[in-house]
Design a protein around this motif. Structure first.
Motif, PDB file in Angstrom:
ATOM      1  N   SER A   2       0.820  -1.089   0.000  1.00 40.89           N
ATOM      2  CA  SER A   2      -0.056   0.065   0.065  1.00 40.89           C
ATOM      3  C   SER A   2       0.633   1.246  -0.085  1.00 40.89           C
ATOM      4  N   LEU A   3       2.160   1.257   0.195  1.00 38.93           N
ATOM      5  CA  LEU A   3       2.935   2.402   0.059  1.00 38.93           C
ATOM      6  C   LEU A   3       3.408   2.807  -1.163  1.00 38.93           C
ATOM      7  N   GLU A   4       3.155   4.378  -1.238  1.00 36.64           N
ATOM      8  CA  GLU A   4       3.742   5.069  -2.348  1.00 36.64           C
ATOM      9  C   GLU A   4       4.964   5.159  -2.522  1.00 36.64           C
ATOM     10  N   ASN A   5       5.699   5.244  -3.582  1.00 36.56           N
ATOM     11  CA  ASN A   5       7.232   5.405  -3.879  1.00 36.56           C
ATOM     12  C   ASN A   5       7.770   5.991  -2.797  1.00 36.56           C
ATOM     13  N   GLY A   6       7.432   7.308  -2.551  1.00 41.44           N
ATOM     14  CA  GLY A   6       8.245   7.882  -1.544  1.00 41.44           C
ATOM     15  C   GLY A   6       8.542   7.163  -0.342  1.00 41.44           C
ATOM     16  N   ALA A   7       7.254   6.742   0.415  1.00 37.91           N
ATOM     17  CA  ALA A   7       7.324   6.037   1.680  1.00 37.91           C
ATOM     18  C   ALA A   7       8.202   4.711   1.410  1.00 37.91           C
ATOM     19  N   LEU A   8       7.916   4.188   0.084  1.00 39.38           N
ATOM     20  CA  LEU A   8       8.443   2.881  -0.064  1.00 39.38           C
ATOM     21  C   LEU A   8      10.094   3.003  -0.150  1.00 39.38           C
ATOM     22  N   LEU A   9      10.641   3.826  -0.753  1.00 37.21           N
ATOM     23  CA  LEU A   9      11.947   3.994  -0.723  1.00 37.21           C
ATOM     24  C   LEU A   9      12.521   4.271   0.463  1.00 37.21           C
ATOM     25  N   SER A  10      11.736   5.100   1.352  1.00 31.39           N
ATOM     26  CA  SER A  10      12.057   5.485   2.975  1.00 31.39           C
ATOM     27  C   SER A  10      12.075   4.136   3.702  1.00 31.39           C
ATOM     28  N   ARG A  11      11.422   3.398   3.383  1.00 28.90           N
ATOM     29  CA  ARG A  11      11.256   2.073   4.362  1.00 28.90           C
ATOM     30  C   ARG A  11      12.182   1.156   3.819  1.00 28.90           C
ATOM     31  N   ALA A  12      12.744   1.072   2.624  1.00 30.39           N
ATOM     32  CA  ALA A  12      13.527   0.067   1.943  1.00 30.39           C
ATOM     33  C   ALA A  12      15.039   0.509   2.569  1.00 30.39           C
ATOM     34  N   SER A  13      15.175   1.868   2.776  1.00 31.28           N
ATOM     35  CA  SER A  13      16.474   2.456   3.511  1.00 31.28           C
ATOM     36  C   SER A  13      17.022   1.709   4.354  1.00 31.28           C
ATOM     37  N   GLY A  14      18.408   1.312   4.621  1.00 31.47           N
ATOM     38  CA  GLY A  14      18.533   0.591   5.651  1.00 31.47           C
ATOM     39  C   GLY A  14      18.374  -1.132   5.707  1.00 31.47           C
ATOM     40  N   GLN A  15      17.348  -1.322   4.903  1.00 34.01           N
ATOM     41  CA  GLN A  15      17.260  -2.875   4.836  1.00 34.01           C
ATOM     42  C   GLN A  15      17.433  -3.481   3.625  1.00 34.01           C
ATOM     43  N   PHE A  16      17.670  -2.656   2.518  1.00 36.61           N
ATOM     44  CA  PHE A  16      17.789  -3.169   1.112  1.00 36.61           C
ATOM     45  C   PHE A  16      18.910  -2.100   0.425  1.00 36.61           C
ATOM     46  N   SER A  17      19.706  -2.782  -0.390  1.00 29.62           N
ATOM     47  CA  SER A  17      20.669  -2.004  -1.163  1.00 29.62           C
ATOM     48  C   SER A  17      20.229  -1.193  -2.567  1.00 29.62           C
ATOM     49  N   VAL A  18      19.152  -2.241  -3.016  1.00 28.96           N
ATOM     50  CA  VAL A  18      18.919  -1.762  -4.272  1.00 28.96           C
ATOM     51  C   VAL A  18      17.235  -1.931  -4.465  1.00 28.96           C
ATOM     52  N   PHE A  19      16.609  -1.008  -5.163  1.00 27.96           N
ATOM     53  CA  PHE A  19      15.264  -1.147  -5.356  1.00 27.96           C
ATOM     54  C   PHE A  19      15.175  -1.012  -6.930  1.00 27.96           C
ATOM     55  N   MET A  20      14.388  -2.076  -7.413  1.00 27.78           N
ATOM     56  CA  MET A  20      14.080  -2.534  -8.781  1.00 27.78           C
ATOM     57  C   MET A  20      12.813  -2.363  -9.242  1.00 27.78           C
ATOM     58  N   THR A  21      12.584  -1.534 -10.503  1.00 29.24           N
ATOM     59  CA  THR A  21      11.261  -1.202 -10.728  1.00 29.24           C
ATOM     60  C   THR A  21      11.400  -1.111 -12.467  1.00 29.24           C
ATOM     61  N   VAL A  22      10.127  -0.809 -12.865  1.00 26.03           N
ATOM     62  CA  VAL A  22      10.037  -0.614 -14.311  1.00 26.03           C
ATOM     63  C   VAL A  22       9.545   0.860 -14.504  1.00 26.03           C
ATOM     64  N   ASP A  23       9.348   1.794 -13.465  1.00 26.29           N
ATOM     65  CA  ASP A  23       8.605   2.813 -13.261  1.00 26.29           C
ATOM     66  C   ASP A  23       9.773   3.988 -13.836  1.00 26.29           C
ATOM     67  N   LYS A  24       9.718   4.214 -15.256  1.00 24.84           N
ATOM     68  CA  LYS A  24      10.460   5.235 -15.718  1.00 24.84           C
ATOM     69  C   LYS A  24      10.731   6.582 -14.786  1.00 24.84           C
ATOM     70  N   ARG A  25       9.446   6.883 -14.311  1.00 28.06           N
ATOM     71  CA  ARG A  25       9.232   8.292 -13.838  1.00 28.06           C
ATOM     72  C   ARG A  25      10.018   8.370 -12.337  1.00 28.06           C
ATOM     73  N   ILE A  26      10.522   7.408 -11.685  1.00 29.64           N
ATOM     74  CA  ILE A  26      11.008   7.286 -10.427  1.00 29.64           C
ATOM     75  C   ILE A  26      12.177   8.218 -10.287  1.00 29.64           C
ATOM     76  N   GLU A  27      12.967   8.049 -11.282  1.00 26.66           N
ATOM     77  CA  GLU A  27      14.071   9.269 -11.221  1.00 26.66           C
ATOM     78  C   GLU A  27      13.864  10.657 -11.290  1.00 26.66           C
ATOM     79  N   ARG A  28      12.731  11.176 -11.755  1.00 30.95           N
ATOM     80  CA  ARG A  28      12.267  12.638 -11.886  1.00 30.95           C
ATOM     81  C   ARG A  28      11.517  12.808 -10.618  1.00 30.95           C
ATOM     82  N   THR A  29      10.702  11.806 -10.148  1.00 30.85           N
ATOM     83  CA  THR A  29       9.975  12.479  -9.129  1.00 30.85           C
ATOM     84  C   THR A  29      10.192  11.847  -7.625  1.00 30.85           C
TER      85      THR A  29
END
Length: 105
Positions: A32-59
């Motif tokens: 249920s997490l949006e990208n920003g919250a998801l990246l914050s949650r992954a921080s410290g637990q994962f080294s890499v987030f993998m996606t097909v979302d092309k907009r992630i770099e800009r947003t």
């Protein structure tokens, strides 16, 4: 390396990332997490987030300890993504925290 697969990626992709521990957003219970919250949650637990979302770099603002790999393919089906795996594995060897990397066409 610990890799978090976005919910738009097939779970089977985790099996293709030999030598790495890959988990899905769904397995973590973070669907249920949006990208920003998801990246914050992954921080410290994962080294890499993998996606097909092309907009992630800009947003999204990337946590300093997390890298993002964006897969560029016709679809997000495992049959379409499987040919990219060898390049993904190569990229993962040199990826740096805080970076965005694109793999594929």
């Amino acid at each position: 390396m610990r890799i978090l697969l976005d919910e738009c990626l097939p779970a089977e992709l985790a099996d293709e990332l030999v030598g790495h521990e890959a988990r899905t957003v769904q397995q973590e219970g973070w669907s249920s997490l949006e990208n920003g919250a998801l990246l914050s949650r992954a921080s410290g637990q994962f080294s890499v987030f993998m996606t097909v979302d092309k907009r992630i770099e800009r947003t999204q603002r990337l946590p300093a300890d997390l890298a993002v790999v964006t897969l560029r393919a016709r679809t997000n089906r495992i049959e379409t993504l499987r040919p990219l795996v060898s390049e993904v594995l190569r990229v993962l060897k040199d990826i740096r925290p805080g970076s965005f990397v694109r793999v594929g066409a």
